[in-house]
Design a protein around this motif. Sequence first.
Motif, PDB file in Angstrom:
ATOM      1  N   ARG A 194      -3.225  -3.012 -36.699  1.00 52.07           N
ATOM      2  CA  ARG A 194      -3.810  -4.139 -36.379  1.00 52.07           C
ATOM      3  C   ARG A 194      -3.814  -4.485 -35.038  1.00 52.07           C
ATOM      4  O   ARG A 194      -4.334  -5.596 -34.508  1.00 52.07           O
TER       5      ARG A 194
ATOM      6  N   PHE B 183       0.924  -3.292 -28.914  1.00 51.15           N
ATOM      7  CA  PHE B 183       1.621  -4.280 -27.974  1.00 51.15           C
ATOM      8  C   PHE B 183       2.430  -3.694 -26.882  1.00 51.15           C
ATOM      9  O   PHE B 183       3.333  -2.997 -27.314  1.00 51.15           O
TER      10      PHE B 183
ATOM     11  N   TYR C 109       5.229  -5.087 -24.009  1.00 53.34           N
ATOM     12  CA  TYR C 109       6.119  -6.093 -23.708  1.00 53.34           C
ATOM     13  C   TYR C 109       7.076  -5.628 -22.546  1.00 53.34           C
ATOM     14  O   TYR C 109       7.494  -4.373 -22.354  1.00 53.34           O
TER      15      TYR C 109
ATOM     16  N   PRO D  67      11.581 -10.448 -24.538  1.00 51.83           N
ATOM     17  CA  PRO D  67      10.301  -9.796 -24.132  1.00 51.83           C
ATOM     18  C   PRO D  67       9.116 -10.656 -23.577  1.00 51.83           C
ATOM     19  O   PRO D  67       8.988 -11.874 -24.226  1.00 51.83           O
TER      20      PRO D  67
ATOM     21  N   PHE E 191       5.157 -10.814 -23.030  1.00 51.81           N
ATOM     22  CA  PHE E 191       3.900 -10.104 -23.441  1.00 51.81           C
ATOM     23  C   PHE E 191       3.254  -9.742 -21.988  1.00 51.81           C
ATOM     24  O   PHE E 191       3.158 -10.287 -21.115  1.00 51.81           O
TER      25      PHE E 191
ATOM     26  N   TYR F 199      -6.224  -2.694 -29.377  1.00 51.22           N
ATOM     27  CA  TYR F 199      -6.855  -2.730 -30.834  1.00 51.22           C
ATOM     28  C   TYR F 199      -7.398  -1.541 -31.283  1.00 51.22           C
ATOM     29  O   TYR F 199      -7.203  -1.137 -32.314  1.00 51.22           O
TER      30      TYR F 199
ATOM     31  N   LEU G  76       8.849  -2.206 -23.661  1.00 51.31           N
ATOM     32  CA  LEU G  76       8.835  -2.061 -25.137  1.00 51.31           C
ATOM     33  C   LEU G  76       7.432  -1.915 -25.697  1.00 51.31           C
ATOM     34  O   LEU G  76       6.227  -2.560 -25.226  1.00 51.31           O
TER      35      LEU G  76
ATOM     36  N   LEU H 228       1.688  -3.854 -34.625  1.00 53.60           N
ATOM     37  CA  LEU H 228       1.502  -4.708 -35.773  1.00 53.60           C
ATOM     38  C   LEU H 228       0.973  -4.240 -36.954  1.00 53.60           C
ATOM     39  O   LEU H 228      -0.050  -3.576 -36.982  1.00 53.60           O
TER      40      LEU H 228
ATOM     41  N   ARG I 177       4.303  -8.218 -39.434  1.00 56.92           N
ATOM     42  CA  ARG I 177       5.596  -7.756 -38.325  1.00 56.92           C
ATOM     43  C   ARG I 177       5.155  -6.740 -37.242  1.00 56.92           C
ATOM     44  O   ARG I 177       4.272  -6.016 -37.581  1.00 56.92           O
ATOM     45  N   LEU I 178       5.659  -7.171 -36.472  1.00 59.38           N
ATOM     46  CA  LEU I 178       5.876  -6.039 -35.272  1.00 59.38           C
ATOM     47  C   LEU I 178       7.084  -4.895 -35.219  1.00 59.38           C
ATOM     48  O   LEU I 178       8.134  -5.665 -35.685  1.00 59.38           O
TER      49      LEU I 178
ATOM     50  N   PHE J 203       8.986  -2.435 -33.170  1.00 56.24           N
ATOM     51  CA  PHE J 203       9.165  -2.167 -32.061  1.00 56.24           C
ATOM     52  C   PHE J 203       9.862  -0.748 -31.839  1.00 56.24           C
ATOM     53  O   PHE J 203      10.503  -0.069 -32.708  1.00 56.24           O
ATOM     54  N   GLY J 204       9.363  -0.122 -30.466  1.00 58.07           N
ATOM     55  CA  GLY J 204      10.203   1.176 -30.071  1.00 58.07           C
ATOM     56  C   GLY J 204      11.641   0.672 -29.609  1.00 58.07           C
ATOM     57  O   GLY J 204      11.755  -0.343 -29.305  1.00 58.07           O
TER      58      GLY J 204
ATOM     59  N   TYR K 155      13.523 -12.348 -34.697  1.00 55.40           N
ATOM     60  CA  TYR K 155      13.907 -10.857 -34.553  1.00 55.40           C
ATOM     61  C   TYR K 155      15.304 -10.678 -34.015  1.00 55.40           C
ATOM     62  O   TYR K 155      15.969 -11.532 -33.509  1.00 55.40           O
TER      63      TYR K 155
ATOM     64  N   GLY L 213      15.199  -1.736 -29.650  1.00 48.02           N
ATOM     65  CA  GLY L 213      14.197  -2.724 -29.656  1.00 48.02           C
ATOM     66  C   GLY L 213      14.278  -3.827 -30.833  1.00 48.02           C
ATOM     67  O   GLY L 213      15.109  -3.683 -31.677  1.00 48.02           O
ATOM     68  N   PRO L 214      13.764  -4.958 -30.635  1.00 45.92           N
ATOM     69  CA  PRO L 214      13.763  -5.836 -31.607  1.00 45.92           C
ATOM     70  C   PRO L 214      13.425  -5.471 -32.955  1.00 45.92           C
ATOM     71  O   PRO L 214      12.554  -4.583 -33.257  1.00 45.92           O
TER      72      PRO L 214
ATOM     73  N   PHE M 275      12.244  -7.077 -37.026  1.00 39.77           N
ATOM     74  CA  PHE M 275      11.747  -8.026 -37.602  1.00 39.77           C
ATOM     75  C   PHE M 275      12.674  -8.336 -38.703  1.00 39.77           C
ATOM     76  O   PHE M 275      13.073  -7.863 -39.683  1.00 39.77           O
TER      77      PHE M 275
ATOM     78  N   GLU N  25      -3.423 -11.169 -35.679  1.00 36.73           N
ATOM     79  CA  GLU N  25      -3.305 -10.018 -34.813  1.00 36.73           C
ATOM     80  C   GLU N  25      -3.883 -10.762 -33.509  1.00 36.73           C
ATOM     81  O   GLU N  25      -3.781  -9.971 -32.609  1.00 36.73           O
TER      82      GLU N  25
ATOM     83  N   LEU O 119       2.722 -12.437 -29.838  1.00 37.81           N
ATOM     84  CA  LEU O 119       3.981 -13.378 -29.874  1.00 37.81           C
ATOM     85  C   LEU O 119       4.476 -13.518 -28.592  1.00 37.81           C
ATOM     86  O   LEU O 119       4.447 -12.530 -27.616  1.00 37.81           O
TER      87      LEU O 119
ATOM     88  N   PHE P 236       7.903 -14.617 -26.912  1.00 37.14           N
ATOM     89  CA  PHE P 236       9.384 -14.790 -27.300  1.00 37.14           C
ATOM     90  C   PHE P 236      10.149 -15.634 -26.404  1.00 37.14           C
ATOM     91  O   PHE P 236       9.926 -15.920 -25.149  1.00 37.14           O
TER      92      PHE P 236
END
Lengths: 108, 114
Positions: free
Chosen positions: A31, A34, A36, A44, A46, A51, A87, A91, A95-96, A98-99, B35, B42-43, B45, B99, B103, B105
């Motif tokens: 979806r 992102f 960061y 983080p 943004f 998309y 980062l 999505l 929830r995101l 993250f790597g 998070y 990484g963070p 969820f 989406e 977000l 933070f």
Amino acid sequence: EDQVTQSPEALRLQEGESSSLNCSYTVSGLRGLFWYRQDPGKGPEFLFTLYSAGEEKEKERLKATLTKKESFLHITAPKPEDSATYLCAVLSGSRLTFGEGTQLTVNP
Amino acid sequence: DAGVTQSPTHLIKTRGQHVTLRCSPISGHKSVSWYQQVLGQGPQFIFQYYEKEERGRGNFPDRFSARQFPNYSSELNVNALLLGDSALYLCASSLVGTEDSPLHFGNGTRLTVT
């Protein structure tokens, strides 16, 4: 299960030396992807949302691109103030995921 | 404009205790997410709340709970603390729970469990 893999784990560049960071992802129903930036001791910040495959976005020395399986963050002529952990996150649902990030150091 | 604010900034607790972390979203943002970020990772969820209802939950044990108040602020509660709960806890807010709204933070609460 959604997975995000970033490479390299750490990258050292000289000021002005351009490079790219990679983010590979596996997700059921993307979806949004992102990017960061995170400075030590901070949350983080943004940078971009992408998309769809083929999309590109730019901000100052940074350009993010997206394919069906990965995203790249290109850094052109970086400066020491670009030093941070970058980062990537996908999505899916609410929830995101993250790597683990790429720690970038730019030496003057 | 004030960003996402979290309190306290640092906290030291003992194993078995409980902790409450607080978050105030950006004005006008109705969605709050939590998070957990372990050092060097990484963070991850934990929860999302939108309009005071839980909209998502990550793979965390029932010792973790949260709620959102009518003013859209939020609390994260962790009971029976374990050493492994030591981490940076990040709160993020967005306009809506979709989406289309990235977000944003806060700077987190650094929790140390001894």
